[in-house]
Every structure is written in structure tokens, then in C-alpha cells.
Design an enzyme around this catalytic site. Structure first.
Site, mmCIF file in Angstrom:
data_model
loop_
_atom_site.group_PDB
_atom_site.id
_atom_site.type_symbol
_atom_site.label_atom_id
_atom_site.label_comp_id
_atom_site.label_asym_id
_atom_site.label_seq_id
_atom_site.Cartn_x
_atom_site.Cartn_y
_atom_site.Cartn_z
ATOM 1 N N GLY A 80 47.560 -2.637 43.519
ATOM 2 C CA GLY A 80 46.734 -1.587 44.122
ATOM 3 C C GLY A 80 45.419 -1.462 43.390
ATOM 4 N N ASP A 115 42.639 0.637 31.831
ATOM 5 C CA ASP A 115 41.830 1.821 31.552
ATOM 6 C C ASP A 115 40.999 2.267 32.759
ATOM 7 O OD1 ASP A 115 40.037 -0.231 31.694
ATOM 8 O OD2 ASP A 115 39.311 -0.058 29.632
ATOM 9 N N ARG A 173 43.736 -7.081 51.955
ATOM 10 C CA ARG A 173 44.191 -8.311 51.287
ATOM 11 C C ARG A 173 45.538 -8.723 51.865
ATOM 12 N NH1 ARG A 173 41.896 -7.307 45.821
ATOM 13 N NH2 ARG A 173 40.502 -5.547 46.108
ATOM 14 N N ASP A 242 46.921 -11.034 46.127
ATOM 15 C CA ASP A 242 46.211 -9.752 46.138
ATOM 16 C C ASP A 242 44.698 -9.964 46.058
ATOM 17 O OD1 ASP A 242 47.430 -10.555 43.518
ATOM 18 O OD2 ASP A 242 45.935 -9.172 42.752
#
Ligand code: AMP
Ligand code: MG
Length: 477
Positions: A80, A115, A173, A242
Site C-alpha cells: 500500500g 518512516d 497497480r 506492486d
């Protein structure tokens, strides 16, 4: 400007997430031409504020999309947008819908251990490469705006942070469909297919037949995309499902590279020691990825239809590739003896490590007779080894109906003089990290007209210097 976010209304397809603003941002690049063509008119302050996550425009609904993917052959059930957000969809003047996608916008529910940030190095690499491919005529996502930040980002070392606003008709995708298939929510697959039809391919009907035609289109576009990559010598580097676009766009620029010396097994990604995504593997990986997509769609399209489309891939890719190569060699038609000429050329290029882009560009200088042109000879460590091959190529040119000047012009229109070599990108990155965007600007100007000859920029059209071989580009970005 007409802005909304239809995708964000699918509350099962991701999460509403606000961008995490970047500290002390600075505006580095804006793609005003692209913005204009999308009907977006903003002042520089707005570009800075939006791309750094400090402002949303009316109609924007930031949304992190969930998807899955086969990464290096293994299935990851939940990936994701871990550091990107779909801010909204803009309706361009002709009516086409384009996603506005902000990469480096902070953590999302899909960040896993990341991050949520992007570094300047990779963001600038994506900006430069997507412009380069676009102007080479290769379908790609586009870069709209790049901002730098004062926040350090921790990778293998501490690096300056950045965010990239990019645009594409869709960021769907293969992995979006794999997510819903493998997570046992197949009912959402038709909804996503219908969304793709509504927003991109309204000529297709909804239902099994139309979905079959949609898959066929994805196969064709993927084959054509990869044929173009091969012809221009582009290595994507991370062809996980992906990172495969349903629209056949080049998507997610990471450790990509253009071939310098011709090496069929070239691996551009330092994190891929086995060479799964090596240059010569890309066509086969494209098919493998399409097979994964077919599996995900298998509940909604007849098996026969899926197999038939997959069966066309190799032929479509080879036909497109062969057409590109014919043009690159300056031939009007393929003749019977040409495949052998073509094969022997590649053997020699590989054996002698000849620069791929310069080779085609300078081959255009060769006439049917006379001395070997100096710029061409300069590429060849052992020009004598080519004696036979040049004799055959010259004999072949005699059969052409075009004049030398016509052939040269035709070759120059398809063989770029300027490609984004790693060392050129690296030079622009090092300057940008010191706050100087002049080199990036120069490079963007050259890449926007890759087929031109600009003698004052000769240095950019030369093979890579020896130090470029030590550049190490990995997945970490
Ligand atoms: P990529 O290798 O860039 O295609 O990314 C693979 C997956 O890792 C995607 O789900 C990304 O959103 C996620 N990802 C990559 N880098 C980061 C990051 N710095 N923070 C959060 N997620 C990331
Ligand atoms: Mg990715």
C-alpha cells in the site's frame, strides 16, 4: 480547476490520511508545462505548500491506497501507499482524469517499518527519469513538483529529505487486484475494474466481456512498454507486481538505469544480486507479472479469455521491439539477411562493451563507403574487430532507397543523443544536495529534447566516465 477524489469514496480500498507537513521546505522544481496541460494554475507559494503537505486545495481528499504485490517472486499480502497519498483527481481540459499523488507525505497505515519519507536523491532521480522517458515517447507517470526539506532522513546514511508531487491518469497497480483476491474480498475487484473503465477506458463495457477486453489491453500495453524499455536500454530495476501499472506506465522509479556499455545481463539494482530484474529478464518478468494479475482477476474473466490475452504477449512484445530496432538501425524494411546482422551486432557490442546509446546515435554517421567516421571509431576499443560487420551493414545500406541524409535524419529521430545516465543524475543530485538546482535544470532541458544535437553540451552525449561504474544504486530510497 476541477478537483475531487472518487477513489477516496471506496472506504474499503485504503485509508483517509492527512499529509505530515515537512519542516522548512523549499521549492526546487515545478513542471509548469505539465501543470498547464492539466489545467492546473498555481503560484509558487501554493506549489510549495501543497507539495510539502502544508496545504490542501478544495476538493482534495488525501487517501492512502492499499495494495499487495509479488516482490522478487514472493507474495507480500499487504503493501500500500506507505509514504504516498492520492491527494485527488484533477479533470484536465480535454476531460481526462489525472491522479495527483504526493510521495514522501509521511506515515500511513501501510508504512510498516518505514518512516513515510522520501530522500532528495531518489525524488530527484524519479523527477529526472520520468521526464526523460516521457520525452523519449515512453509511457510514464509524470513529475509535477519537487520540494526539499530541512528534515534529515535516515537511510544507509543521513540524507536530505524531499517530497515529490507526481501525476498519472491512474496509479492502479497489478497489486491492487492481488490485494483483494488474496485477502478474500473478491467482491471489490469488479468495483475497481469499473472505476478503471469509468475513469480511463469508457469505451469498454462493464461485466465479464468488458473485463476480458480490459485485461487484453493491459497485456498489450505492458508488452509495448517493455519493448520500448528494451529498445532504449532502460532497466526498471524493481519489477514487482506492486510497481506494475494497469495503464502500462513506467511506475515507481527506484534503482533504475539506462545501459551504458551494452551488457544483456546488466543488473541496475544493487539489491538484486541474482539478477531477477536484469535488463534481458524484463520481457519475461512482464509476462510472469501479467500471469499474477490474471490469477487475481480469474473470478471475473473467463479462463479462455485470460489465456488468449496472455498468449499474445510475446508476439506483441517481439513485434514492437523488432519495429523499434529496425528503425534504430536505419532500415526501411527487414530483409532476409537482417536477423543475422542484428544478432552479430549484439554479440560484438557485448564482447567489446560498446556504449549502447552512443552506438546507435553514431551509427547514423556511417555512409555506404568511405572511412569509418571518427566519433563511431572512438566508441570501439578494437575497430578492426568490426571490419566484417561494417562491410555487411554497408552492403545492406546499398539496398535502401533513402539517401544517406534521409537515413541519418530518420535514425536521429529515434536514437537519443541524451539519456539519463547514472553519473549525470548523480552530478545533478550532488549539486541539489548543496542547494544548487542549476545542473538539474540543464539536464531537464536536454532530456526534454533528447534527439537534438547541441554541440555545447557534448559532454552529456558521451559514454559514462570510468568512475560511473562505482555508483551503487539500491532499493533503499
Ligand atoms: P517500493 O520499493 O518503493 O516500491 O516500495 C514498496 C513498499 O514499501 C510500498 O508499499 C511503499 O509504500 C513502502 N515504502 C517504501 N519506502 C517507504 C518508506 N520510507 N516509508 C514507508 N513505506 C515505504
Ligand atoms: Mg512501489
Amino acid at each position: 480547476m476541477l478537483l475531487d477524489n472518487q477513489y477516496a469514496s471506496f472506504n474499503w480500498a485504503g485509508s483517509l490520511v492527512e499529509p505530515t507537513p515537512l519542516d522548512s521546505p523549499s521549492l526546487l522544481l515545478v513542471n509548469y508545462d505539465l501543470a498547464e496541460s492539466l489545467g492546473i494554475s498555481l503560484d509558487d507559494r501554493q506549489w510549495l505548500e501543497i507539495t510539502s503537505g502544508h496545504r490542501l486545495l478544495p476538493g482534495m481528499t488525501p487517501f492512502a491506497q492499499v495494495y499487495a504485490g509479488h516482490q522478487f517472486g514472493g507474495f507480500s499480502p499487504r503493501l500500500g501507499d506507505g509514504r504516498a497519498l492520492l491527494l485527488g483527481e484533477v479533470v484536465a481540459p480535454g476531460g481526462a482524469r489525472w491522479d495527483l499523488h504526493l510521495k514522501g507525505a509521511g506515515k500511513t497505515p501501510y508504512s510498516r517499518f518505514g518512516d513515510g519519507r522520501a530522500v532528495l536523491r531518489s525524488s530527484l532521480r524519479e523527477y529526472l527519469a520520468s521526464e526523460a522517458l516521457h520525452y523519449l515517447g515512453i509511457p510514464t507517470t509524470r513529475a509535477l513538483c519537487l520540494v526539499g526539506s530541512g528534515e534529515p532522513v535516515y537511510r544507509e546514511q543521513v540524507e536530505p529529505g524531499a517530497a515529490l508531487l507526481r501525476a498519472a491518469p491512474s496509479h492502479l497497480r497489478f497489486g491492487h487486484f492481488e490485494y483483494f483476491y488474496y485477502s478474500g474480498q473478491p467482491e471489490h475487484i469488479p468495483a475497481l475494474l469499473d472505476y478503471l473503465i469509468d475513469t480511463q477506458w469508457p469505451d469498454l463495457e462493464k461485466g465479464p466481456q468488458g473485463y476480458g477486453a480490459l485485461f487484453e489491453r493491459v497485456v498489450t500495453r505492458t508488452a509495448e512498454l517493455i519493448a520500448r524499455w528494451q529498445a532504449v536500454g532502460f532497466c526498471h530495476g524493481v519489477m514487482n507486481t506492486d510497481n506494475m501499472s494497469m495503464l502500462g506506465l513506467t511506475l515507481d522509479y527506484g534503482p533504475y538505469g539506462f545501459l551504458d556499455a551494452y551488457d544483456p545481463g546488466h543488473i541496475c539494482n544493487h539489491s538484486d544480486p541474482a539478477g531477477r530484474y536484469a535488463y534481458d529478464q524484463q520481457p519475461a518478468v512482464g509476462l510472469w507479472n501479467l500471469q499474477r494479475l490474471a490469477q487475481a482477476l480469474s473470478g471475473h474473466i473467463e479462463l479462455d479469455a485470460l489465456q488468449q490475452s496472455l498468449g499474445q504477449y510475446e508476439h506483441q512484445l517481439l513485434t514492437a521491439y523488432s519495429e523499434h530496432m529496425r528503425q534504430k538501425l536505419g532500415l526501411e524494411q527487414w530483409h532476409e539477411q537482417d536477423p543475422a546482422l542484428f544478432r552479430d551486432m549484439f554479440s560484438l557490442l557485448a564482447e567489446h562493451g560498446v556504449d549502447y546509446s552512443c552506438w546507435f546515435r553514431r551509427l547514423a554517421l556511417l555512409d555506404a563507403e568511405g572511412d569509418l567516421p571518427a566519433p563511431l571509431a572512438a566508441l570501439l576499443p578494437k575497430p578492426d574487430a568490426w571490419h566484417d560487420w561494417f562491410a555487411r551493414y554497408r552492403a545492406r545500406l546499398v539496398l535502401e532507397s533513402r539517401t544517406q541524409a534521409e537515413r541519418r535524419a530518420a535514425m536521429d529521430a529515434v536514437n537519443p543523443n541524451y539519456v539519463l545516465r547514472n553519473h549525470l543524475a548523480q552530478r545533478a543530485i550532488e549539486r541539489a544536495e548543496q542547494g544548487d538546482m542549476a545542473e538539474a535544470d540543464t539536464l531537464l532541458q536536454l532530456l526534454a529534447r533528447p534527439f537534438d544535437d547541441r554541440p555545447e553540451f557534448n559532454d552529456y552525449a558521451e559514454p559514462a566516465p570510468a568512475w560511473a561504474a562505482s555508483l551503487c544504486i539500491s532499493c533503499s530510497s
